[in-house]
Design a protein around this motif. Structure first.
Motif, mmCIF file in Angstrom:
data_model
loop_
_atom_site.group_PDB
_atom_site.id
_atom_site.type_symbol
_atom_site.label_atom_id
_atom_site.label_comp_id
_atom_site.label_asym_id
_atom_site.label_seq_id
_atom_site.Cartn_x
_atom_site.Cartn_y
_atom_site.Cartn_z
ATOM 1 N N THR A 120 0.855 -1.193 0.000
ATOM 2 C CA THR A 120 0.000 0.000 0.000
ATOM 3 C C THR A 120 0.892 1.245 0.000
ATOM 4 O O THR A 120 2.093 1.164 0.282
ATOM 5 C CB THR A 120 -0.893 0.042 1.253
ATOM 6 O OG1 THR A 120 -0.057 0.192 2.412
ATOM 7 C CG2 THR A 120 -1.751 -1.202 1.386
ATOM 8 N N GLY A 121 0.271 2.383 -0.246
ATOM 9 C CA GLY A 121 1.002 3.655 -0.220
ATOM 10 C C GLY A 121 1.599 3.918 1.154
ATOM 11 O O GLY A 121 2.735 4.375 1.279
ATOM 12 N N PRO A 156 -6.290 8.654 7.465
ATOM 13 C CA PRO A 156 -5.723 7.364 7.065
ATOM 14 C C PRO A 156 -4.195 7.265 7.226
ATOM 15 O O PRO A 156 -3.617 6.306 6.777
ATOM 16 C CB PRO A 156 -6.102 7.267 5.587
ATOM 17 C CG PRO A 156 -6.343 8.674 5.143
ATOM 18 C CD PRO A 156 -6.556 9.527 6.340
ATOM 19 N N ALA A 157 -3.567 8.240 7.927
ATOM 20 C CA ALA A 157 -2.109 8.193 8.101
ATOM 21 C C ALA A 157 -1.696 7.275 9.258
ATOM 22 O O ALA A 157 -0.519 6.915 9.372
ATOM 23 C CB ALA A 157 -1.556 9.598 8.336
ATOM 24 N N THR A 158 -2.642 6.897 10.094
ATOM 25 C CA THR A 158 -2.344 6.056 11.259
ATOM 26 C C THR A 158 -1.486 4.860 10.890
ATOM 27 O O THR A 158 -0.464 4.579 11.519
ATOM 28 C CB THR A 158 -3.656 5.518 11.877
ATOM 29 O OG1 THR A 158 -4.483 6.623 12.188
ATOM 30 C CG2 THR A 158 -3.394 4.694 13.129
ATOM 31 N N ASP A 159 -1.940 4.180 9.841
ATOM 32 C CA ASP A 159 -1.316 2.938 9.397
ATOM 33 C C ASP A 159 0.158 3.146 9.011
ATOM 34 O O ASP A 159 0.996 2.274 9.245
ATOM 35 C CB ASP A 159 -2.180 2.452 8.219
ATOM 36 C CG ASP A 159 -1.567 1.335 7.434
ATOM 37 O OD1 ASP A 159 -1.207 0.334 8.055
ATOM 38 O OD2 ASP A 159 -1.478 1.475 6.193
ATOM 39 N N ASN A 216 0.615 7.789 -7.150
ATOM 40 C CA ASN A 216 0.446 6.404 -6.721
ATOM 41 C C ASN A 216 1.469 6.070 -5.633
ATOM 42 O O ASN A 216 2.249 6.943 -5.226
ATOM 43 C CB ASN A 216 0.610 5.468 -7.928
ATOM 44 C CG ASN A 216 1.868 5.815 -8.722
ATOM 45 O OD1 ASN A 216 2.911 6.108 -8.147
ATOM 46 N ND2 ASN A 216 1.761 5.792 -10.040
ATOM 47 N N ALA A 217 1.479 4.818 -5.199
ATOM 48 C CA ALA A 217 2.351 4.418 -4.093
ATOM 49 C C ALA A 217 3.829 4.578 -4.464
ATOM 50 O O ALA A 217 4.646 4.985 -3.633
ATOM 51 C CB ALA A 217 2.053 2.972 -3.699
ATOM 52 N N VAL A 258 -4.777 5.720 -2.489
ATOM 53 C CA VAL A 258 -3.370 5.318 -2.608
ATOM 54 C C VAL A 258 -2.857 4.720 -1.293
ATOM 55 O O VAL A 258 -2.170 3.699 -1.290
ATOM 56 C CB VAL A 258 -2.488 6.506 -3.063
ATOM 57 C CG1 VAL A 258 -1.014 6.125 -3.039
ATOM 58 C CG2 VAL A 258 -2.891 6.971 -4.452
ATOM 59 N N SER A 259 -3.228 5.333 -0.186
ATOM 60 C CA SER A 259 -2.646 4.911 1.103
ATOM 61 C C SER A 259 -3.010 3.482 1.476
ATOM 62 O O SER A 259 -2.238 2.798 2.146
ATOM 63 C CB SER A 259 -3.085 5.856 2.220
ATOM 64 O OG SER A 259 -4.457 5.714 2.516
ATOM 65 N N HIS A 260 -4.201 3.024 1.062
ATOM 66 C CA HIS A 260 -4.675 1.706 1.478
ATOM 67 C C HIS A 260 -4.874 0.721 0.316
ATOM 68 O O HIS A 260 -5.424 -0.348 0.501
ATOM 69 C CB HIS A 260 -5.977 1.828 2.270
ATOM 70 C CG HIS A 260 -5.774 2.316 3.676
ATOM 71 N ND1 HIS A 260 -5.271 3.573 3.957
ATOM 72 C CD2 HIS A 260 -5.997 1.723 4.875
ATOM 73 C CE1 HIS A 260 -5.192 3.735 5.276
ATOM 74 N NE2 HIS A 260 -5.621 2.630 5.850
#
Lengths: 392, 98
Positions: free
Chosen positions: A8-9, A32-35, A139-140, A172-174
């Motif tokens: 993932t990104g 969504p930055a937690t991950d 993209n990632a 992109v992040s997930h």
């Protein structure tokens, strides 16, 4: 040679941070930055990096701790999204005004209200005037590459400014994509050893950060801050050229796609550019001379270079994944500023799309290109600013 | 080519000289002026302890000396804290310029 992975990104950005191994990361979790930071904190826990991870009680504190650590003389990174960036607001100006080279992946997400966790550019555009350099990634792979290059730009001795590296939240992040990782040793070599400038921890040479500067000198400091921004494009291109030598992947201040002989152009940033390129291919197959310009560096905005790249088109549609309520979309405003320098001005329209993670679908791109075809023929703008993809 | 003035400023407004705050004389901010009445002073040094601007001078013998009016902003904390002698304050605030 690097390794090809499916990640993932967020995972890719966490990997970049791991390979760079900053001295200090201060962060607070926010979707969504937690991950991203959760993965990085795993690297800290497992001893893969020797970063001092500071777990704080808010994003305001996260950025404050980053500023302190950077002033102390450390290589510093953090990551955030949306409300988290909004809560950092006053500290963002302080990081930039103090010329601290902090790198921050920003996983773009809508701002409340109404509460929404999905991707749009409201957060990044809100930080437009803070003095941070801003990159937007499609993209990632770009998010990963931009993060690595960001350290070189931020820490360049002619620059010393903080950098935000954006990627679209969830889209992109997930999402898992093919990403080519660079070898650890190559990243280490590329980024190089951190050089501290005026570090507070140099106790033999005491100094003060954050003085009060009033009417006598504030204006001059801002003039100097503007000047350093003008030096950024050259450094970004130098870093990109070196990066291309290492990876074969080419980066510029912006990307163009089938634009050279185009009569019409779509200007759009981040993941929506990918969808738009597909639709452009379909129209090109039918003989429609349409191209794309995707800004990568939004701050500083490369006005002259973009104006030059768009000088031959008759009509431009600027797609903004953020709104300035009561004003034009923020990207439109910049493109309009660039186009003003041109001898013959194209007709321009502004479309607001994809807010709060609303999907940007192929039919929206088709709708925009169809309108551009008419616009290029008539030169008559019906509505300058319009929302697209709205349920009616 | 000679540099413009703003190009000579230290990067990020960092002050590279230690103790430079001594150069910033804040006494001009004062609208109320503390006056020391020595005969009422019991040398308790409360004024010295409470002053936020280190504007109460001390002699080599550790005795209370005159105010440092270059830095005193006239906040009045010293006058408030002063216990005085038998109900008579050793520090009183007077309007500046009177």
């Amino acid at each position: 040679m690097g390794k090809i992975v499916a990640v993932t990104g967020n995972e890719a950005c966490a990997q970049a941070l791991k390979q760079i191994n900053p001295d200090v990361c201060a962060a607070y979790p926010i979707t969504p930055a937690t991950d991203l930071m959760q993965r990085f904190s795993g690297f800290v826990n497992d001893g893969k990096v020797d970063t001092e991870l500071v777990l704080v009680e808010s994003e305001h504190s996260a950025m404050s701790a980053c500023i302190g650590a950077a002033a102390a003389g450390g290589r510093v990174a953090t990551a955030t999204s949306s409300q988290g960036l909004a809560l950092m607001w006053e500290m963002l100006y302080i990081a930039a005004g103090t010329r601290l080279p902090i790198v921050m992946p920003l996983v773009n997400r809508a701002l409340s209200a109404p509460l929404n966790i999905h991707g749009d550019h409201s957060d990044g555009m809100g930080a437009r005037d803070t003095g941070w350099i801003q990159f937007y990634s499609e993209n990632a792979q770009e998010a990963y590459d931009n993060t690595i290059q960001a350290f070189r730009v931020a820490e360049h001795l002619d620059i010393r400014l903080p950098v935000i590296v954006c990627m679209d939240g969830f889209i992109v992040s997930h999402s898992i994509e093919r990403v080519e990782y660079i070898d650890d040793a190559d990243v280490k070599k590329f980024v190089g050893k951190f050089v501290a400038v005026n570090p507070l921890l140099d106790i033999d040479n005491p100094k003060s950060y954050g003085p009060l500067i009033l009417t006598d000198l504030y204006h001059e400091y801002k003039r100097a801050q503007h000047e350093v921004m003008t030096r950024v494009p050259k450094v970004v291109l130098e870093v990109a050229a070196e990066f291309e030598k290492m990876t074969g992947r080419r980066y510029g201040l912006f990307e163009t796609y089938r634009l050279e002989d185009a009569e019409m152009a779509v200007v759009v940033m981040s993941s929506a550019a990918g969808t738009t390129k597909d639709i452009i291919d379909q129209y090109r197959d039918r003989g429609v001379k349409i191209g794309l310009l995707k800004p990568r560096m939004f701050r500083p905005f490369p006005f002259a270079e973009i104006a030059n790249a768009l000088k031959h088109v008759k009509a431009i549609a600027v797609l903004d994944r953020a709104d300035s309520f009561g004003g034009m979309g923020p990207l439109y405003s910049e493109i309009a500023g660039a186009v003003m320098q041109m001898d013959t001005k194209p007709a321009m329209i502004n479309k607001i799309f994809g807010l709060g993670g609303r999907d940007y679908l192929p039919d929206q791109a088709e709708h925009v290109i169809d309108e551009l075809i008419t616009l290029a023929k008539t030169g008559k703008v019906q509505a300058v600013k319009e929302y697209i993809g709205v349920r009616e | 080519m000679s540099k413009k003035y703003w190009e000579t400023l230290p990067q990020g407004s960092v002050v590279l000289e230690a103790g430079s705050s001594a150069k910033f004389k804040t006494g001009g901010w004062r609208s109320m002026r503390p006056k020391w009445i020595e005969e009422n002073c019991i040398q308790c040094m409360f004024c010295w302890m409470y002053c936020p601007d280190m504007s109460v001078k001390v002699t080599a013998e550790g005795k209370r000396a005159e105010f440092d009016y270059d830095y005193c902003k006239g906040c009045g904390i010293c006058a408030l804290e002063c216990p005085g002698k038998k109900g008579n304050k050793a520090i009183v605030m007077e309007e500046e310029g009177k």
